[in-house]
Design a protein around this motif. Structure first.
Motif, PDB file in Angstrom:
ATOM      1  N   HIS A 114      14.309 -47.664  99.707  1.00 46.94           N
ATOM      2  CA  HIS A 114      14.272 -46.438  98.884  1.00 46.94           C
ATOM      3  C   HIS A 114      15.120 -46.329  97.614  1.00 46.94           C
ATOM      4  O   HIS A 114      16.110 -46.650  98.043  1.00 46.94           O
ATOM      5  CB  HIS A 114      14.382 -45.411  99.825  1.00 46.94           C
ATOM      6  N   ARG A 146      17.987 -45.619 110.293  1.00 51.86           N
ATOM      7  CA  ARG A 146      16.957 -46.647 109.450  1.00 51.86           C
ATOM      8  C   ARG A 146      17.824 -47.920 109.310  1.00 51.86           C
ATOM      9  O   ARG A 146      16.878 -48.666 108.750  1.00 51.86           O
ATOM     10  CB  ARG A 146      16.483 -45.920 108.147  1.00 51.86           C
ATOM     11  N   ASP A 203       9.412 -40.099  97.423  1.00 55.90           N
ATOM     12  CA  ASP A 203       9.437 -40.198  99.230  1.00 55.90           C
ATOM     13  C   ASP A 203       8.764 -38.833  99.473  1.00 55.90           C
ATOM     14  O   ASP A 203       8.621 -38.066  98.708  1.00 55.90           O
ATOM     15  CB  ASP A 203      10.745 -40.533  99.603  1.00 55.90           C
TER      16      ASP A 203
END
Ligand code: BGC
Length: 750
Positions: free
Chosen positions: A205, A165, A283
């Protein structure tokens, strides 16, 4: 009250009034909501049936549909397109008791249908206006498709190239990452959220997801407070300060506490200390995953933990909707906390103007006109050119000559129309990128161009949810590549990773060229050294052989819809590359995590000439390509570094200036970078920290003075309690065109 302060308040008056008006409406609505309806607002469901078709008759889809009709759903994700959004919104508005409109969320990460470069590539532009525009275009397209909420930007700092990511963020630096975060938030949200082409953004996040152990996605995170406060949190804080409406928590734990169940992160830091008044979304099923982490024994406990911790909305976990009402009745979660969560969610809905017009984002005409428009393609091309980084151009093979060159283009990726779209391109049609081959063909020139696939690299078709299959054995294509290269003046080899080899769940243990590409590169090099290596990748790669032997290396990431045109314009010199790496490229996987702002150790040099210093016995400590590195077809000179004071008080600021001159033969842009070092601190400070940058365009021969200001905001750091300190003492200043800067000075803070 001082005049200035008063004036500030007067200017903000309309905003303050609007906020108060919304707060009143939210309170009146809250007062008439049942417990179940409140919990319903905290429930986010994934799209559940062909939403243009009839209502589902059985199973999970049926349950979701019924919940929707009861007003037990606050938001949907992955429902897109005006017809679908309208149909579902209609159920919420017309069939439920209170008619509260839904939010429609979607991962608009690097474009909606017109795909822009992957976020890491965009970050290589160091061009905040371009990055903001790219997010703006994405918002315009997504909103035209009925979407009013994006799960972006990802502002996770990561120093680990193994983590897939990395492609989704702005790289390794918290100062730079904060600037990019702000640009993206402004791009998505614009200046007026009630406009039908602005959408709510989501910083994710929260927190420390970029630090998953060993770069393995979804893994555990153990970091100290110094890293948390100084590296992980700043981009989130910057997003909150620019009025981001939502924050997503994370799949990981942080020092033993699941981020979704972490009260310290979500309540103490985000909501209380920073005053964030938007809402926190989990999430995907991360509330349920608290059970798998072993921090809750069942769904009821998970619901209690997450809700108390400050997670306001449950994404596709079904935990809140099943458990929360009972947990409130059992007094395991206070109703005041529930009200706080619902208030936050409703406020965002009001701010988006959904109560005034729930179909604000449902305009078929706009949908037709906006999505994939000519202007959006032009913006994607502009962003793509700016994202390219010229890593090496030793023999000046680039720019290519406009005529008279025999060019052999080699590599499966060179003709690929899908991979360049990158990973998060859910709404884009497959195979819609302009390949490098097409880009070069489109480019008017009279060179002769031949294309040879060479070795097969990626086998079969891959998509968002499948693994890429790589050919590791069949080398037959190599001889075609060698043959094509033999007769060429210049060989362009497009090698690297597939767009689906980085992104979520795409961690790697190697940072090499997948499959037999390295073998092919070396075989071609034996017959023709005039190689331009064009890299496609979603993370830093460790390519020491290429760096040593290949004269010309171009970092072209995955550049989206306009990939081929952008690459062609750069290779032919119609656009002079100006990108700089937002991440360090290592020499080997063993060096990872490798980043420019490391700390000095007690044994950082081998003064004694003996073995006992902080190093590897088989590799250097230095990177292959440093953070901030990137060349141009022209050259730049930095001189006259001056600072306006040799000593400065803590409340004052200091001005640093440098003369930047374009000393080469082309007009071009350069990113001037300023780094500081806090020489002695109560905590160990990094050897350098980026604290200023400016993208400067200079005609050939032109000079400009670039000025930076350093004040409290730049000179301090957080201690282990999260308190911001600005400590007196010596500071070094370094200025140049990469983190390996050329000019130095110092001053004293007293
Ligand atoms: C990802 C998020 C994303 C969400 C919804 C998760 O798997 O971690 O970043 O927004 O899915 O698609």
């Amino acid at each position: 009250m001082s005049g200035v302060l008063k004036q500030g308040i007067e200017n903000d008056r309309p905003k303050i009034n609007a906020k108060t008006a919304i707060a009143k409406k939210v309170d009146s609505l809250l007062a008439i909501m049942t417990l179940e309806e409140k919990v319903g607002q905290m429930n986010l469901y994934n799209g559940f049936w062909d939403s243009t078709g009839p209502a589902p008759k059985e199973g999970n889809a049926k349950t979701k549909y019924e919940h929707l009709q009861k007003g037990w759903v606050g938001a949907m994700l992955n429902v897109r397109g005006v017809a679908s959004v309208r149909k579902i919104q209609k159920i919420a508005v017309e069939e439920t008791r209170l008619g509260i409109p839904l939010l429609f969320g979607y991962d608009v990460i690097h474009g909606y249908k017109t795909i822009s470069p992957i976020p890491l590539a965009e970050a290589a532009s160091w061009d905040m206006a371009a990055i903001e525009k790219s997010a703006r275009v994405a918002a315009i397209e997504a909103s035209a498709a009925g979407i009013n909420w994006t799960f972006a930007p990802m502002v996770d700092i990561s120093r680990d190239a193994r983590w897939g990511r990395v492609m989704e963020g702005a790289g390794e630096d918290p100062y730079y990452g904060s600037h990019v975060a702000v640009a993206r938030v402004q791009g998505f949200q614009g200046t007026d959220l009630t406009l039908p082409n602005t959408i709510a953004a989501c910083a994710k996040h929260f927190a420390a997801y970029g630090f998953v152990e060993a770069g393995r996605d979804y893994n555990t995170v153990s970091i100290g407070n110094e890293t948390l406060y100084n590296t992980v949190l700043p981009p989130f804080k910057a997003a909150v300060d620019s009025d981001i409406k939502t924050v997503m928590n994370a799949f990981n734990d942080l020092n033993g506490v699941t981020a979704t169940g972490d009260q310290f992160l979500q309540r103490d830091v985000l909501k209380n200390a920073w005053g964030f008044n938007g809402f926190v979304v989990s999430d995907w099923a991360s509330v349920t995953e608290i059970i798998y982490w072993g921090q809750a024994k069942d769904k009821a406990e998970a619901a209690v933990l997450a809700a108390n911790a400050g997670c306001d909305m449950d994404m596709e976990g079904h935990v809140y909707i099943e458990q929360l009402a009972n947990m409130i009745k059992a007094d395991k979660v206070k109703e005041a906390l529930l009200d706080d969560a619902v208030r936050r969610i409703l406020t965002v809905k009001y701010e988006l103007g959904l109560f005034d017009n729930p179909y604000r984002y449902c305009n078929e005409q706009l949908e037709k006109e906006q999505i994939g428009s000519v202007e959006h393609h032009a913006a994607a091309l502009d962003m793509a050119k700016k994202s390219i980084v010229l890593l090496k151009n030793e023999t000046k093979l680039l720019p290519l000559k406009k005529k008279g060159q025999k060019i052999a283009l080699i590599g499966q990726l060179a003709a690929d129309k899908n991979s360049p779209l990158g990973n998060w391109r859910l709404a884009a049609d497959d195979d819609t990128a302009i390949s490098v081959l097409e880009g070069l063909q489109n480019h008017t020139n009279s060179n002769s161009l031949t294309y040879t696939k060479g070795v097969d690299v990626f086998m079969g078709k891959t998509n968002f949810v499948t693994e890429v299959t790589v050919n590791e054995t069949d080398a037959t294509g190599i001889k075609d590549a060698v043959k094509a290269a033999k007769n060429a003046d210049v060989v362009i080899m497009v090698l690297g990773e597939h767009g689906y080899q980085s992104g979520e769940a795409r961690s790697r243990t190697e940072l090499d060229l997948p499959g037999l590409q390295q073998e092919m590169l070396e075989a071609v090099y034996k017959v023709n050294k005039n190689i331009v290596l064009v890299l496609n990748n979603g993370r830093p790669l460790a390519l020491p052989w290429a760096e040593k032997h290949i004269p010309t290396i171009v970092e072209a990431w995955q550049l989206g819809t306009q990939t081929g045109n952008a690459v062609a314009q750069v290779l032919y010199g119609d656009y002079n590359p100006s990108g700089k790496l937002p991440v360090t490229f290592p020499r080997s996987v063993g060096q990872v995590p490798l980043y420019y702002n490391y700390k000095m150790t007690g044994r950082s040099t081998n003064n004694e000439g003996n073995v006992f210093w902080s190093h590897y016995i088989d590799e250097k400590n230095t990177p292959l390509f440093p953070f901030g590195h990137g060349l141009s077809y022209t050259t730049f000179k930095y001189d006259n570094l001056t600072i306006d004071k040799k000593s400065v008080s803590v409340d004052d600021s200091i001005k640093v200036s440098v003369t930047l001159t374009n000393t080469g033969n082309y007009d071009g842009s350069e990113v001037a970078q300023l780094y500081i070092r806090d020489v002695v601190g109560s905590l160990v400070r990094p050897v350098k920290e980026l604290k200023g940058f400016e993208l400067v365009h200079l005609k050939k021969g032109e000079s400009k003075t670039v000025q930076f200001t350093l004040g409290k905001k730049e000179l301090g750091f957080y201690n282990n309690k999260g308190e911001y300190l600005v400590e007196p003492g010596d500071f070094e200043i370094m200025v140049g065109g990469s983190s390996e800067t050329v000019l130095k000075s110092r001053f004293v803070l007293d």
